[in-house]
Design a protein around this motif. Sequence first.
Motif, PDB file in Angstrom:
ATOM      1  N   UNK A 142       0.853  -1.184  -0.052  1.00  0.00           N
ATOM      2  CA  UNK A 142      -0.073  -0.231  -0.209  1.00  0.00           C
ATOM      3  C   UNK A 142       0.839   1.207  -0.072  1.00  0.00           C
ATOM      4  N   UNK A 143       1.931   1.231   0.795  1.00  0.00           N
ATOM      5  CA  UNK A 143       2.839   2.461   0.906  1.00  0.00           C
ATOM      6  C   UNK A 143       3.626   2.646  -0.456  1.00  0.00           C
ATOM      7  N   UNK A 144       3.993   1.493  -1.062  1.00  0.00           N
ATOM      8  CA  UNK A 144       4.646   1.826  -2.306  1.00  0.00           C
ATOM      9  C   UNK A 144       3.825   2.107  -3.467  1.00  0.00           C
ATOM     10  N   UNK A 145       2.613   1.738  -3.491  1.00  0.00           N
ATOM     11  CA  UNK A 145       1.525   2.213  -4.399  1.00  0.00           C
ATOM     12  C   UNK A 145       1.352   3.656  -4.205  1.00  0.00           C
ATOM     13  N   UNK A 146       1.191   4.123  -2.941  1.00  0.00           N
ATOM     14  CA  UNK A 146       0.973   5.475  -2.801  1.00  0.00           C
ATOM     15  C   UNK A 146       2.293   6.352  -3.110  1.00  0.00           C
ATOM     16  N   UNK A 147       3.461   5.741  -2.774  1.00  0.00           N
ATOM     17  CA  UNK A 147       4.558   6.649  -3.372  1.00  0.00           C
ATOM     18  C   UNK A 147       4.912   6.716  -5.067  1.00  0.00           C
ATOM     19  N   UNK A 148       4.215   5.663  -5.606  1.00  0.00           N
ATOM     20  CA  UNK A 148       4.399   5.625  -7.051  1.00  0.00           C
ATOM     21  C   UNK A 148       3.094   6.489  -7.646  1.00  0.00           C
ATOM     22  N   UNK A 149       2.036   6.697  -6.763  1.00  0.00           N
ATOM     23  CA  UNK A 149       1.040   7.538  -7.081  1.00  0.00           C
ATOM     24  C   UNK A 149       1.468   8.826  -7.199  1.00  0.00           C
ATOM     25  N   UNK A 150       2.041   9.255  -6.110  1.00  0.00           N
ATOM     26  CA  UNK A 150       2.799  10.561  -5.758  1.00  0.00           C
ATOM     27  C   UNK A 150       3.631  11.190  -6.846  1.00  0.00           C
ATOM     28  N   UNK A 151       4.837  10.070  -7.189  1.00  0.00           N
ATOM     29  CA  UNK A 151       5.543  10.497  -8.247  1.00  0.00           C
ATOM     30  C   UNK A 151       5.026  10.840  -9.456  1.00  0.00           C
ATOM     31  N   UNK A 152       4.049   9.853  -9.720  1.00  0.00           N
ATOM     32  CA  UNK A 152       3.383  10.205 -11.076  1.00  0.00           C
ATOM     33  C   UNK A 152       2.750  11.259 -10.958  1.00  0.00           C
ATOM     34  N   UNK A 153       2.014  11.759  -9.933  1.00  0.00           N
ATOM     35  CA  UNK A 153       1.198  13.057  -9.970  1.00  0.00           C
ATOM     36  C   UNK A 153       2.450  14.171  -9.983  1.00  0.00           C
ATOM     37  N   UNK A 154       3.696  14.171  -9.508  1.00  0.00           N
ATOM     38  CA  UNK A 154       4.455  15.144  -9.374  1.00  0.00           C
ATOM     39  C   UNK A 154       5.099  15.265 -10.987  1.00  0.00           C
ATOM     40  N   UNK A 155       5.245  14.142 -11.444  1.00  0.00           N
ATOM     41  CA  UNK A 155       5.832  14.239 -12.920  1.00  0.00           C
ATOM     42  C   UNK A 155       4.588  15.052 -13.801  1.00  0.00           C
ATOM     43  N   UNK A 156       3.452  14.712 -13.739  1.00  0.00           N
ATOM     44  CA  UNK A 156       2.394  15.116 -14.412  1.00  0.00           C
ATOM     45  C   UNK A 156       2.176  16.777 -14.000  1.00  0.00           C
ATOM     46  N   UNK A 157       2.476  17.216 -12.804  1.00  0.00           N
ATOM     47  CA  UNK A 157       2.409  18.421 -12.485  1.00  0.00           C
ATOM     48  C   UNK A 157       3.617  19.298 -13.098  1.00  0.00           C
TER      49      UNK A 157
END
Length: 519
Positions: A277-292
Amino acid sequence: MNSSVAQKTEKKTFIQKFLDFVEIGGNKLPHPVTLFAMLCVAIAIISAIAASMGLSVEADILNRTTNEIETTVVSAVSLLNGEGFSYMLENAVSNFTSFAPLGVVLVGMLGIGIAESSGYIGTLLKKVVSITPSKLIVPMVVFLGIMSNVASDAGYVILIPLGALVFMAYGRHPLAGIAAAFAGVSGGFSANLLIGTIDPMLAGITNEAAHILDPTVNITPTANYLFMVVSTFLITILGTILTTKVIEPRLGKYEGSVDKGSDLQNISDKEKKAMTAANITLIAMVVGLIVLIVMPNSFLRNLEADGFLNSIIDHSTFMNGLIPIVALLFFVPSVVYGKIAGTVKNEKEVAAHMSKAMSSMGGYLCLAFVASQFISYFNYTNLGTIIAIIGAELLQSANIGAIPLLVGFIIITAFINLFMGSASAKWAIMAPVFIPMFIKLNIDPAAVQTAYRIADSSTNIISPLMSYFAMVIVFTQVYDKKSGIGTITSMMLPYSMTFLVAWTVMFIIWMVAGIPFGF
């Protein structure tokens, strides 16, 4: 330190004896806090003597505010007069609060501390141990240290303490992990596979210095890229060999607690679920950061910079705010992990974990206070600048060939780096002297900038004036209470000298072969 000076049955080599001498002698010095305080007193006395003698030098220095070359007389300034005493009293607090590593370390620890205390890092290390061959762990730590430079100073705060934990997880000495990570992060500061924050900064200074003679010169941030890519593999290989063949044998077996690295083979079902769950959260945050970042007109980019890449790395919100971003990337997944694993039950426990992380930084705060005063006094008295200018003038007056002159430039810069830590400030002083001089010898400014970067990186790891040196001492004291300046210096000296020699040899071969340094 007990483990490094323990009696061994095998006969010690000359190098091991010398490093033991450096360590024992260095650690017999007073506590680092006391030592930096004594250095402050020494700087005050030396500055008074130099000022009374009228010590001054004249040089062309780049004003980084106006981007213009200015002829400046730099005189020694005394701390032992009315103005000096006023400076020390009025700026004691601001010297401390503006100390570059202070905010970086404390903000970074807010995220990293909860990642460690919640168990997230421990579980990740168990996973790393289960899938990574032991033979690859040293090159991985050195390589990640080098690559962390693209994130500016984040590697100092994150990777160096993680290096110790990773090595402990493999049953190896944690100080060797600190040494390997420090060698990559700081000793390999100029090597990378990507363009980092230092590239456009140095290129801008080089261009202004070159325009003294040739206004058409235009050095880009990629001017050293090819050389730095190859250097990444050189430093990784050398760092690996030195760690396994010199540092670890000398340190011997770690005799301290190994709780942080124990029970490596077993990951409970709850830990697996929490880590996923933590790794999925981390990946989602990194992807969101890249999109931004890639969004049109993104607030994270510098929209006035030339080109997409420069808009990300050149004074952008993303780079300027990288430390709190990294802290969040640790913090949020760690809370998710703790909630599922049961190590963090509510927001009060989150605050308690953060407080625990901050409470461990008391020793660093004391050391940072006196270290910040010492570095500020050194800058105020102009002693570092005078040393740099005198060294530059001595080399400029040498009547030798181009390559020997460049090698001499590397050696002089490596020495000056012991007294003046900032790469950009040092280059602002040296570039107006050496860039025009080498242009007259038909040497590409990109080659001169490369030589500078070799020297600047190689001796970072043995200079007490390097901003993060005090922090590394604190990291080592977690595992060895008796460690001090001598411990760090004796561990890092083999890396420093080997990097300097091997990198210089590679530079000479590059020059002779006529290979372009970059684009």
